[in-house]
Design a protein around this motif. Structure first.
Motif, PDB file in Angstrom:
ATOM      1  N   SER A 324      24.211  44.493 -55.576  1.00 17.97           N
ATOM      2  CA  SER A 324      23.948  43.618 -56.730  1.00 17.97           C
ATOM      3  C   SER A 324      23.808  42.169 -56.270  1.00 17.97           C
ATOM      4  O   SER A 324      24.322  41.775 -55.223  1.00 17.97           O
ATOM      5  N   GLY A 325      23.077  41.385 -57.082  1.00 14.25           N
ATOM      6  CA  GLY A 325      22.907  39.972 -56.774  1.00 14.25           C
ATOM      7  C   GLY A 325      24.172  39.180 -57.050  1.00 14.25           C
ATOM      8  O   GLY A 325      25.001  39.552 -57.886  1.00 14.25           O
ATOM      9  N   GLY A 326      24.327  38.079 -56.340  1.00 20.17           N
ATOM     10  CA  GLY A 326      25.430  37.175 -56.630  1.00 20.17           C
ATOM     11  C   GLY A 326      25.148  36.386 -57.905  1.00 20.17           C
ATOM     12  O   GLY A 326      23.996  36.115 -58.246  1.00 20.17           O
ATOM     13  N   SER A 327      26.181  36.009 -58.614  1.00 22.86           N
ATOM     14  CA  SER A 327      25.968  35.208 -59.832  1.00 22.86           C
ATOM     15  C   SER A 327      25.864  33.731 -59.472  1.00 22.86           C
ATOM     16  O   SER A 327      26.311  33.284 -58.424  1.00 22.86           O
ATOM     17  N   GLY A 328      25.253  32.973 -60.386  1.00 26.70           N
ATOM     18  CA  GLY A 328      25.050  31.547 -60.157  1.00 26.70           C
ATOM     19  C   GLY A 328      26.274  30.724 -60.498  1.00 26.70           C
ATOM     20  O   GLY A 328      27.189  31.163 -61.199  1.00 26.70           O
ATOM     21  N   GLY A 329      26.295  29.485 -60.010  1.00 33.87           N
ATOM     22  CA  GLY A 329      27.370  28.562 -60.311  1.00 33.87           C
ATOM     23  C   GLY A 329      27.199  27.915 -61.676  1.00 33.87           C
ATOM     24  O   GLY A 329      26.102  27.837 -62.231  1.00 33.87           O
ATOM     25  N   CYS A 330      28.294  27.447 -62.230  1.00 32.22           N
ATOM     26  CA  CYS A 330      28.248  26.772 -63.527  1.00 32.22           C
ATOM     27  C   CYS A 330      27.715  25.350 -63.373  1.00 32.22           C
ATOM     28  O   CYS A 330      27.837  24.722 -62.325  1.00 32.22           O
ATOM     29  N   GLY A 331      27.136  24.854 -64.449  1.00 32.49           N
ATOM     30  CA  GLY A 331      26.657  23.483 -64.450  1.00 32.49           C
ATOM     31  C   GLY A 331      27.812  22.487 -64.530  1.00 32.49           C
ATOM     32  O   GLY A 331      28.847  22.734 -65.155  1.00 32.49           O
ATOM     33  N   GLY A 332      27.646  21.341 -63.873  1.00 35.33           N
ATOM     34  CA  GLY A 332      28.670  20.302 -63.910  1.00 35.33           C
ATOM     35  C   GLY A 332      28.709  19.593 -65.255  1.00 35.33           C
ATOM     36  O   GLY A 332      27.704  19.515 -65.969  1.00 35.33           O
ATOM     37  N   LYS A 333      29.843  19.062 -65.622  1.00 36.31           N
ATOM     38  CA  LYS A 333      29.980  18.304 -66.857  1.00 36.31           C
ATOM     39  C   LYS A 333      29.418  16.894 -66.673  1.00 36.31           C
ATOM     40  O   LYS A 333      29.441  16.336 -65.581  1.00 36.31           O
TER      41      LYS A 333
END
Length: 482
Positions: A324-333
């Protein structure tokens, strides 16, 4: 019945407030003038004050007059010219707060033609940044509906305070993605299921999902799933699904796209507005949140049977499954917008007021500089996709890996705050008269604050300079800021 008399040096608030027995404080005298001394005495509606310093915040009902600058040394309370002569001003200069506030007629028991206050022979001095919000310096406020005549006086406002910096977002990176899951090896099951998806759940509920791996098959491998969310706009990194093996080997899942950066927010603009508390400016715009990184696509599954190879006939038969693919990082505040600088205003005249100014000098100080905008948070790192399953049989194809998740976008830098106003008479509706002999000298307005991470000459995201004028019309607090 002439009025109530005030002497800051020899008065006593337990006295009746006559010439021979004056009171000590202006506010006490104003109460006696507005309501009478008791025992059925009618109100006089007038206060007479000696020259001298009175460190009080004064609230004056409309219809009560304040006459300062009296010569009291010889006991005759005479008045000769402006301030009773240059050596006899009545100075109202509290260490903090708004020195003089005139109430509207609705806030008093007075009404009709007698509801106009005469204020003469005084020097009203506001300390720097002395309003209740500790930002602005305002010498005098006419509340809604107040009526006043200011004559033979000086109105002096101090400097406004610089706006506070906007808060920076966290300096550590936002939540990172999750590594993908390895695909199952060949010949370990009759139906080898592709690796399950992995999910990053960001604080605002937005998710990034790595695509699941393709199933292992006998004659054909299954396709993986694309990474989510689909962001588009980048053909090289689009989180596409890896294709399963058929006549050719399987394909790896595509890497996910990075989330969009929040960019730089706008600086504050507009004049601010007036209220019973004085002047309220405009903060810089908060930085926008960065976009979430796209999950990587799942790798394609492989197959177990071909012309020259297969799993051992006595064992389990399915080909290797995709990772499976890795998930992406969250956006910064985003950062928080810079605060507005404090104002310097001589007189504030709110809705429905009636103001006449004659033979009076009005001076204002400097408006405070707008605060710098806060900086944004770095986006979270996307994580690696996982490899597909392998085989130990010569000639049999391994399954394919999932794509890497994209990085989260950087949080936006915030805009700078509005510079503080420097205005002689600030009003909502033009209902005033400026008579001959009046001089209004405004100071410098405050410059707008820079945006977060902006260079010295970078104008993008910078707040606007505050209003600066002898007379300036502001919207009321109930009106929207455009």
């Amino acid at each position: 019945m002439c009025g109530v008399f005030v002497s800051p040096l020899s008065g006593d608030d337990s006295s009746p407030g006559t010439k021979d027995a004056p009171v000590k404080t202006l506010q006490h005298a104003i109460g006696l003038a507005a309501h009478g001394r008791g025992d059925g005495e009618k109100r006089t509606g007038r206060v007479f004050a000696c020259g001298g310093l009175l460190e009080e915040e004064i609230t004056l009902p409309s219809g009560v007059d304040l006459w300062g600058g009296r010569r009291c040394d010889d006991g005759d309370w005479s008045y000769q010219g402006s301030f009773g002569g240059p050596d006899h001003p009545t100075i109202i200069a509290p260490p903090g707060g708004i020195p003089l506030r005139v109430l509207g007629a609705e806030g008093t028991a007075l009404a009709g033609d007698n509801a106009t206050s005469v204020i003469a022979g005084v020097q009203i001095v506001a300390a720097n940044a002395s309003t209740p919000d500790d930002k602005s310096s305002i010498a005098m406020i006419l509340s809604a509906g107040a009526r006043a005549i200011v004559s033979d006086s000086k109105i002096i406002a101090g400097d406004g305070k610089d706006g506070e910096p906007g808060g920076d977002a966290f300096s550590v990176r936002a939540m990172a993605g999750v590594v993908g899951i390895n695909g199952a090896n060949a010949c370990t099951a009759d139906a080898t299921v592709g690796a399950l998806p992995v999910v990053t759940v960001c604080g605002d509920g937005i998710e990034s999902t790595g695509g699941y791996g393709g199933d292992g098959g006998l004659d054909v491998g299954g396709d993986g799933a694309p990474g989510q969310p689909a962001l588009g706009g980048n053909s090289e990194r689009d989180g596409h699904a890896g294709l399963g093996a058929d006549r050719t080997r399987c394909e790896d899942g595509g890497d996910g796209a990075d989330g969009a950066d929040g960019g730089r927010a706008d600086g504050a603009f507009g004049p601010g507005f007036l209220s019973e508390d004085g002047w309220i400016g405009v903060r810089g715009e908060d930085g926008k949140k960065g976009g979430v990184g796209q999950g990587g696509g799942g790798g394609g599954g492989s197959k177990s049977r071909g012309p020259m190879f297969a799993c051992p006939t006595s064992g389990l038969q399915s080909g290797a499954a995709g990772g499976s693919g890795g998930s992406g990082g969250c956006g910064g505040k985003g950062g928080r917008g810079g605060g507005y600088g404090g104002a310097s205003i001589g007189i504030v005249a709110l809705e429905g007021t009636d103001l006449t100014v004659t033979d009076t000098d009005v001076f204002t100080g400097k408006g405070g500089q707008g605060g710098v905008g806060g900086t944004g948070q770095p986006g979270g790192a996307g994580h690696h996709g996982a490899p597909g399953g392998i085989t130990l049989v010569d000639g049999m194809w391994d399954a394919c890996k999932g794509g890497d998740g994209g990085n989260g976008g950087r949080g936006g830098d915030a805009g700078g705050g509005l510079g503080g106003a420097s205005v002689g008479i600030a009003y909502v509706v033009p209902n005033f008269a400026i008579r001959p002999g009046t001089t209004i000298v405004p100071g410098d307005a405050g410059a707008g604050g820079p945006a977060g991470n902006a260079g010295p000459e970078d104008e993008v995201g910078k707040g606007k300079t505050g209003p600066q004028a002898a007379l300036y019309a502001f919207p009321a607090a109930s009106e929207p800021i455009h």
